[in-house]
Design a protein around this motif. Structure first.
Motif, short mmCIF file in Angstrom:
data_model
loop_
_atom_site.label_atom_id
_atom_site.label_comp_id
_atom_site.label_asym_id
_atom_site.label_seq_id
_atom_site.Cartn_x
_atom_site.Cartn_y
_atom_site.Cartn_z
N GLY A 1 24.26 16.07 23.87
CA GLY A 1 23.44 16.77 23.61
C GLY A 1 22.03 16.37 24.17
N TYR A 2 20.94 17.26 24.17
CA TYR A 2 19.95 17.09 24.74
C TYR A 2 18.66 17.84 24.14
CZ TYR A 2 21.08 21.65 27.16
OH TYR A 2 21.36 22.69 27.35
N SER A 3 18.72 19.09 23.58
CA SER A 3 17.59 19.88 23.09
C SER A 3 17.48 19.61 21.40
CB SER A 3 18.14 21.60 22.98
OG SER A 3 17.27 22.23 22.12
N ASP A 4 16.35 19.44 21.13
CA ASP A 4 16.00 19.09 19.70
C ASP A 4 16.29 20.36 18.83
OD1 ASP A 4 14.24 20.88 20.28
OD2 ASP A 4 12.27 19.67 19.44
N HIS B 1 12.18 19.65 24.06
CA HIS B 1 11.60 19.96 22.72
C HIS B 1 11.30 21.67 22.96
CE1 HIS B 1 11.26 16.12 21.33
NE2 HIS B 1 10.52 15.95 21.94
N GLY B 2 11.80 22.40 21.79
CA GLY B 2 11.18 23.74 21.95
C GLY B 2 12.40 24.55 22.33
N ALA B 3 11.94 26.11 22.13
CA ALA B 3 12.92 26.87 22.77
C ALA B 3 12.92 26.97 24.28
CB ALA B 3 12.24 28.53 22.28
N ASN B 4 11.81 26.41 24.97
CA ASN B 4 11.93 26.53 26.39
C ASN B 4 12.47 25.30 26.73
OD1 ASN B 4 10.32 28.86 26.65
ND2 ASN B 4 8.55 28.09 26.58
N ASN B 5 12.97 24.13 26.00
CA ASN B 5 13.38 23.00 26.44
C ASN B 5 12.55 22.17 27.43
OD1 ASN B 5 16.66 22.72 25.47
ND2 ASN B 5 15.82 24.71 25.24
N THR B 6 11.44 22.05 26.92
CA THR B 6 10.32 21.26 27.61
C THR B 6 10.93 19.89 27.72
OG1 THR B 6 8.79 22.78 27.37
CG2 THR B 6 8.06 20.57 27.86
N PRO B 7 11.06 19.07 28.86
CA PRO B 7 11.57 17.66 28.53
C PRO B 7 10.36 16.78 28.12
CG PRO B 7 11.32 18.33 31.08
CD PRO B 7 11.22 19.66 30.16
N ASN B 8 10.84 15.80 27.26
CA ASN B 8 10.12 14.63 26.92
C ASN B 8 10.11 13.53 27.79
OD1 ASN B 8 12.40 13.20 26.26
ND2 ASN B 8 12.41 14.00 24.20
N ALA B 9 9.42 12.34 27.84
CA ALA B 9 9.56 11.39 28.70
C ALA B 9 10.94 10.91 29.00
CB ALA B 9 8.96 10.23 28.05
N ALA B 10 11.99 10.93 28.06
CA ALA B 10 13.23 10.74 28.17
C ALA B 10 14.20 11.58 29.08
CB ALA B 10 14.04 10.40 26.95
N GLY B 11 13.69 12.76 28.79
CA GLY B 11 14.26 14.23 29.40
C GLY B 11 14.03 14.03 31.04
N HIS C 1 19.25 21.61 18.89
CA HIS C 1 20.79 21.43 18.74
C HIS C 1 21.39 20.23 18.91
CE1 HIS C 1 21.01 25.99 18.99
NE2 HIS C 1 20.13 25.73 20.13
N VAL C 2 20.82 19.30 18.11
CA VAL C 2 21.32 17.61 18.19
C VAL C 2 21.29 17.31 16.64
CG1 VAL C 2 20.67 17.16 20.43
CG2 VAL C 2 18.87 16.82 18.64
N THR D 1 17.81 31.32 26.74
CA THR D 1 17.83 31.00 28.50
C THR D 1 17.21 29.69 28.65
OG1 THR D 1 15.63 32.16 28.60
CG2 THR D 1 17.61 33.48 28.91
N GLY D 2 16.17 29.07 27.85
CA GLY D 2 15.79 27.94 28.14
C GLY D 2 16.61 26.78 27.85
N TYR D 3 17.56 27.14 27.08
CA TYR D 3 18.63 26.07 26.81
C TYR D 3 19.47 26.15 27.89
CZ TYR D 3 22.65 23.51 24.31
OH TYR D 3 23.59 23.12 23.89
N GLN D 4 19.96 27.20 28.36
CA GLN D 4 20.98 27.34 29.37
C GLN D 4 20.30 26.87 30.72
OE1 GLN D 4 21.75 31.75 28.94
NE2 GLN D 4 22.07 31.41 26.58
N ASP D 5 19.02 27.06 31.12
CA ASP D 5 18.57 26.84 32.06
C ASP D 5 18.37 25.25 32.31
OD1 ASP D 5 18.11 29.80 33.12
OD2 ASP D 5 15.98 29.53 32.32
N PHE D 6 17.92 24.57 31.16
CA PHE D 6 18.10 23.20 31.52
C PHE D 6 19.43 22.52 31.64
CE2 PHE D 6 17.83 18.64 30.13
CZ PHE D 6 16.68 18.32 30.76
N PHE D 7 20.47 23.38 30.96
CA PHE D 7 21.70 22.84 31.13
C PHE D 7 22.11 22.98 32.66
CE2 PHE D 7 26.34 24.03 31.36
CZ PHE D 7 26.98 22.73 31.00
#
Length: 569
Positions: free
Chosen positions: A471-474, A486-496, A476-477, A233-239
């Motif tokens: 792509g965006y998630s570490d 980064h991570g299962a929760n798809n926490t954005p890094n500085a670029a995100g 699945h890239v 769900t973290g991947y889907q929510d960010f998308f």
């Protein structure tokens, strides 16, 4: 590798706008300007401009050809441009590779070779074809330089015309100019007009204007399994919170979906497509065919030409029957200025044009694309791709637009040069889509800055209709250093985080009192709510396009209790 040469001596010299003299070959006085090594140079009345071109015949080797002595400065970026016309072709070949290259000795006496630009598929039938590219002549990198035009067979004579070499001036104001274009071109006016013939008190009425969709496409490649896996769900929510377009990274590629002949797996792709389609996401198809040898099904290799054609038609028809009405775009024959599997095996240099025709007949509503790399992220293929796209347009092939992959490595790319390359492809006049944007940099802050620069440039260009990240998630890239989360929760890094800031910045959200006003908003779909004491009492939707949209609010009855409302566009 030996080359047909145009000689260029690097030394400190005065800045001039045009470095090639007699580049239009109107004068037959070649001494001190154009010269020919181990070949014969004459004038011809065949030309691109003026009345003459240069004709090169009697070549004794692949390196035999023109040369030009010129004074330039190191540490500058130069653009080399010209036109070539093949007068013949070698037996049993469909096309020839033409390269613009430079070579020279560095301070240690070692010879370096650098490709400025190349076109791998020049046909005699093309007539005049633009060649060239851009190159940075770094200070201290080379002590002397030779610029070459290489045609890959010594028996091929050719003509040249309209040769040019100019310095590309760095524009320190490129970003402010880009932001001004965004303001001028990506927005339109929303006029809110109040009709209040009954003198109703509107002090307690407010408007809330929310943009729900952007006319410009912001999207990304997605993993076909992760986008509908309940555990991700973290991947889907960010998308869903940050994109409105998608492309499946691998699930529609022929080799990967039909590893064994006759057993294609459509379920994996369709599961993802249907999940996103139900959420209002628009989806690109990538790709129907792929021109690279390593990217076609292995089981095609032993086929006869007739069997190969049948397999291609079967694949296309099966694919369209499963995806009809679900996809907006298709990349037809991916990276075909670099690969030629189908052209070579079918002995048909124009097979990609045939593919466009097949797909258009199968589903006329699809928007069909070329798609290639090294177009704006490097100098190798910019001019070749521009010429390729031009030929498709001029041949009336049912092409909608040009896909530009845009994979960048490292930071501090000169944005003036990137803009020059983008404008070169834009000369054709077709819509442009940035289809696979990545910035590969382990320094997250540098990656964020570079991503912002690129998105700003692309969003500002009038012919660019959309940008899709690759792509965006570490999780699945293809490379960890391109990830935005980064991570299962798809926490954005500085670029995100930077991407999120821009995605929200380039949308319109306005709240305020209800009165006559003009709001300048980004083009797209909107919801307008009228509220009384914070409660929504009316809600309507409209689309903001190039034309000004007038929203007329007609009030009647007691204040905020009864009124009529219309939207006029």
């Amino acid at each position: 590798m030996k080359l047909v040469s145009i000689f260029l001596c690097i030394c400190v010299g005065q800045a001039i706008s045009e470095l090639f003299q007699n580049g239009d070959f109107e004068s037959s006085q070649f001494t001190g300007n154009w010269q020919c090594s181990s070949c014969h140079l004459t004038l011809t009345t065949d030309h691109v401009s003026g009345h003459h071109g240069g004709q090169i015949t009697q070549r004794s080797a692949t390196w035999a050809g023109l040369r030009y002595d010129v004074h330039v400065s190191t540490g500058k970026t130069y653009v080399i441009k010209g036109y070539i016309k093949l007068m013949s072709k070698a037996p049993e070949v469909m096309y020839h590779r033409v390269q613009v290259m430079i070579s020279g000795r560095d301070s240690n006496g070692h010879t370096q070779y650098i490709t400025v630009g190349e076109d791998r598929h020049v046909q005699k039938e093309f007539g005049w074809t633009e060649i060239g590219g851009d190159i940075v002549l770094s200070s201290g990198r080379l002590t002397s330089v030779t610029v070459y035009i290489q045609v890959d067979n010594k028996d091929v004579n050719y003509m040249v015309d309209s040769m040019s070499m100019k310095e590309l001036q760095h524009d320190s104001q490129w970003k402010s100019k880009a932001n001004a274009r965004i303001e001028a071109n990506r927005k339109s006016n929303i006029n809110i007009k109040i009709t209040n013939g009954h003198g109703i008190d509107t002090s307690n009425l407010q408007i809330e204007l929310n943009q729900t969709k952007n006319a410009f496409a912001f999207g990304t490649a997605v993993n076909a399994d992760a986008i509908h896996d309940p555990a991700q769900t973290g991947y889907q929510d960010f998308f869903y919170n940050n994109f409105e377009w998608a492309v499946l990274e691998n699930a529609l590629k022929w080799r990967l979906m039909e590893w064994t002949q006759g057993h294609p797996n459509f379920d994996r792709a369709l599961g993802a497509i249907n999940a996103m389609h139900d959420r209002g996401i628009k989806i690109r198809g990538h790709n129907m065919y792929w021109a690279a040898d390593q990217s076609v099904p292995k089981w095609l290799a032993p086929m006869t030409q007739q069997q190969l054609l049948q397999a291609m038609h079967t694949h296309l028809n099966d694919m369209i029957s499963h995806t009809r009405g679900k996809l907006e775009h298709w990349d037809v024959n991916n990276e075909d200025i670099h690969g030629n599997y189908f052209a070579r095996h079918l002995n048909n240099p124009n097979i990609t044009m045939d593919m466009f025709d097949w797909m258009h007949q199968a589903e006329p509503a699809l928007k069909l694309f070329l798609n290639d790399f090294n177009v704006v992220s490097s100098h190798y293929s910019t001019t070749a791709y521009k010429e390729h796209v031009r030929r498709f347009k001029e041949s009336k092939t049912p092409i909608y637009g040009a896909g530009i992959q845009s994979h960048f490595t490292g930071s501090n790319h000169d944005m003036t040069t990137v803009e020059y390359r983008l404008n070169k492809v834009a000369e054709v006049g077709l819509p442009l889509w940035i289809t696979e944007l990545t910035v590969d940099d382990n320094n997250e802050n540098n990656k964020a800055d570079q991503l912002e620069d690129l998105l700003t440039l692309y969003f500002s260009h009038p012919l660019v209709e959309g940008v899709l990240l690759w792509g965006y998630s570490d999780q699945h890239v293809y490379s960890q250093s391109i990830a935005l989360t980064h991570g299962a929760n798809n926490t954005p890094n500085a670029a995100g985080r930077r991407y999120q800031q821009l995605y929200r910045k380039w949308r319109t959200h306005v709240t305020g009192s209800l009165h006559n006003q003009t709001i300048r908003g980004f083009k797209g779909e909107y919801t307008l709510r009228i509220k009384s004491h914070g409660k929504t009492i009316e809600s309507h939707t409209f689309a903001l396009t190039d034309a000004t949209t007038t929203v007329s609010v007609n009030l009647s009855g007691s204040a905020a209790q009864a009124y009529s409302y219309t939207v006029i566009t």
